[in-house]
Design an enzyme around this catalytic site. Structure first.
Site, mmCIF file in Angstrom:
data_model
loop_
_atom_site.group_PDB
_atom_site.id
_atom_site.type_symbol
_atom_site.label_atom_id
_atom_site.label_comp_id
_atom_site.label_asym_id
_atom_site.label_seq_id
_atom_site.Cartn_x
_atom_site.Cartn_y
_atom_site.Cartn_z
ATOM 1 C CG ASP A 164 37.096 38.090 39.274
ATOM 2 O OD1 ASP A 164 36.728 39.161 39.798
ATOM 3 O OD2 ASP A 164 37.915 37.318 39.796
ATOM 4 C CG HIS A 171 36.182 38.594 44.498
ATOM 5 N ND1 HIS A 171 35.811 39.911 44.385
ATOM 6 C CD2 HIS A 171 36.468 38.179 43.236
ATOM 7 C CE1 HIS A 171 35.875 40.273 43.116
ATOM 8 N NE2 HIS A 171 36.262 39.237 42.398
ATOM 9 C CB CYS A 187 33.356 42.249 44.100
ATOM 10 S SG CYS A 187 32.992 41.486 45.664
#
Lengths: 493, 86
Positions: A401, A384, A452
């Protein structure tokens, strides 16, 4: 208020059932007793009694009439309404029996008379019932219900006394009425006990006034809270990164710039770069950082693919070049590559400043980190991408995030790094204890399992423009193509 | 008679990679660093295309030399593997 309402609702069924059973127990039991004594050959045809409650009346059979009526109240005693109607007939049947024995001239005559009486009684009963019901309802759904309920209870008493002329039924109705008013009083009491926080001792208008007063204070507190939030909003707006370009038009132009659609030519080029035929080709070489982007690498920008660190690093380099090209348009930023954070936490103790000390030398960068408004640190977490920002401009450490994860370690390490870095390069002691550590909540969220990296570099892009994060998941396909275009041209716009 | 101030011809650098043993490589000053990369990858059996080498956070060009980068003994060269994330 909510509690009160629910109380009342509960009260509805409660009030409705209780008075009737109460009433019926008294009256019905008495009748039953009486009938028992009068009937002798009752058990002869029990089946026919059941369904003939109304037919008995239409086709009178003088001999069996009384007996048939006997069972009716017992059978349908469950619901208040029916039992009462049956009851009224019962009362009548008592009359009937007397009349039948006295008057033997003809059924037709007594039938008409009786039917008249029956209708009247029925009306009475229904009316009293209606009052009763109304009482219940009013007690149940309005604030000042108790007083009104009391009044209507009275009126029902009056009416019943007016109409009634028969001796026995008067007695009975009287009883009904008594229980009725009793009910009213009783419900009043019950309501009082049920309502939690009320004082019922004052008159209605006082109570209403009190209630209104309560609401008034609530309104006041609400308006004051609105004021404070508005103030907070204003200050937040001031702090917001979107505030560098003060002019509204400039801001809009900047936002528009972030969403310029690709030309047909560019689209074609990107499509070609994404195709498998260019897999092996080197499509772009970034001289300064010596990163070669092959078709294979660039294909990670195809929809649904995971971003490669190489692509991210090139893009960050391009952002730096963009800023150097037009320093007045963009914030002064430093973009660490994807290796930095790993190296920084690579030591034995989870923190190794020495190993990255020379990454940011004045000679190498041409500027000092302390001069930068924002320092972007890509964070790689196994599978991630996240972003941390040392935001010197607003004196805070931010963590972004796209899946809204939180990592306290990152910001702690960066705070420590920043102190060490400033001390190492400029000899100053900087105090970052007052700096806020912010886990940015109000950010565009990732809705799938592949974007992401794209979110991360777009956070960087928008923040370095001095804009808020005005984009969404829906923009990701566009951003992917746009990034591919910018990498192919080796120039970020 | 010792030679007066013989110019240094080699430096020994340390190649570090995450979750791997450090490897020390002695390199001639004027050797293109492509050779260092190949030596490291051959030694450890890695695919050279998949490994990136950085020195002080910057990518090492194939044609650069130790003297270009002003490397000194004991300096660290980092090796990185491809990283993909979503």
């Amino acid at each position: 208020m909510g509690a009160l309402n629910s109380n009342r609702k509960r009260g509805d069924g409660y009030f409705f059932k209780l008075p009737f059973s109460h009433w019926f127990n008294r009256v019905g039991a008495r009748i039953f007793k009486k009938l028992k004594t009068s009937s002798v050959s009752m058990q002869s045809t029990p089946e026919s009694h059941r369904n003939s409650a109304s037919r008995v009346y239409r086709y009178p059979e003088p001999v069996n009439r009384i007996r048939r009526e006997v069972h009716a109240p017992c059978r349908v005693s469950r619901s208040g309404f029916r039992s009462s109607s049956v009851l009224s007939r019962d009362r009548e049947s008592g009359d009937w029996g007397e009349e039948g024995s006295v008057d033997e001239m003809g059924n037709v005559f007594s039938y008409g008379k009786l039917s008249d009486r029956y209708d009247r009684r029925k009306k009475e009963a229904v009316e009293s019932l209606r009052y009763l019901k109304k009482d219940d309802k009013e007690v149940i759904d309005v604030d000042e219900a108790v007083d009104r309920a009391y009044v209507s209870g009275d009126s029902s008493v009056e009416e019943v006394f007016e109409v009634v002329d028969d001796e026995r039924s008067q007695e009975e109705n009287g009883k009904v009425v008594v229980s009725d008013t009793k009910n009213a009083n009783w419900t009043e009491k019950l309501l009082e006990s049920l309502s939690l926080d009320r004082k019922w001792d004052g008159p209605v208008h006082k109570r209403l006034h009190e209630n209104a007063g309560k609401r008034d204070t609530k309104l006041k507190s609400l308006s004051s809270s609105i004021e404070t939030t508005e103030k907070a909003w204003a200050t937040l707006k001031l702090l917001h990164p979107a505030n560098k370009p003060q002019d509204e038009d400039v801001l809009r132009a900047l936002v528009r710039e972030a969403f310029v659609p690709l030309t047909e030519e560019e689209e074609a080029k990107v499509s070609w770069a994404f195709s498998n035929s260019s897999r092996r080709n080197v499509l772009a070489t970034h001289e300064y950082s010596n990163i070669e982007i092959t078709g294979e690498l660039l294909q990670c920008l195809r929809p649904g693919a995971w971003l490669n660190d190489e692509v991210i690093n090139v893009y960050l380099e391009l952002l730096k070049e963009r800023e150097k090209r037009e320093p007045e348009k963009f914030l002064k930023c430093h973009f660490f590559n994807t290796f930095f954070y790993k190296k920084l936490i690579g030591g034995k103790n989870g923190y190794d400043f020495k190993s990255v000390r020379r990454w940011t030398s004045q000679r190498k960068l041409g500027y000092c980190l302390l001069e930068c408004d924002k320092i972007f640190v890509p964070i790689h977490k196994d599978i991630h991408w996240c972003l941390a920002v040392i935001n010197k401009k607003d004196e805070k450490f931010q963590y972004l995030d796209s899946l809204k994860g939180i990592d306290t370690q990152v910001l702690k390490v960066l705070a420590r790094y920043f102190v060490d870095e400033v001390k190492d390069k400029s000899g100053e002691d900087i105090d970052v204890r007052s700096w806020k550590q912010e886990y940015v909540e109000d950010l565009p969220e990732q809705k799938n399992g592949s974007d992401c990296g794209m979110f991360m570099i777009k956070y960087v892009d928008f923040y370095s423009r001095g804009l808020g994060l005005h984009f969404k998941q829906e923009h990701m396909p566009y951003f992917r193509r746009r990034t591919a275009k910018e990498i192919l041209r080796l120039k970020a716009e | 008679m010792p030679e007066p101030k013989k110019e240094k011809t080699h430096v020994t650098v340390k190649v570090q990679r995450q979750h791997a043993v450090d490897v020390f490589i002695r390199v001639r000053l004027d050797l293109p660093l492509r050779e260092l990369k190949l030596a490291y990858c051959n030694r450890l059996g890695l695919d050279c295309d998949a490994v990136r080498f950085t020195y002080n956070g910057s990518r090492i060009h194939d044609h650069e030399t130790v003297s270009d980068l002003k490397m000194e003994d004991g300096d660290v060269v980092d090796a990185w593997y491809d990283v993909l994330s979503g």
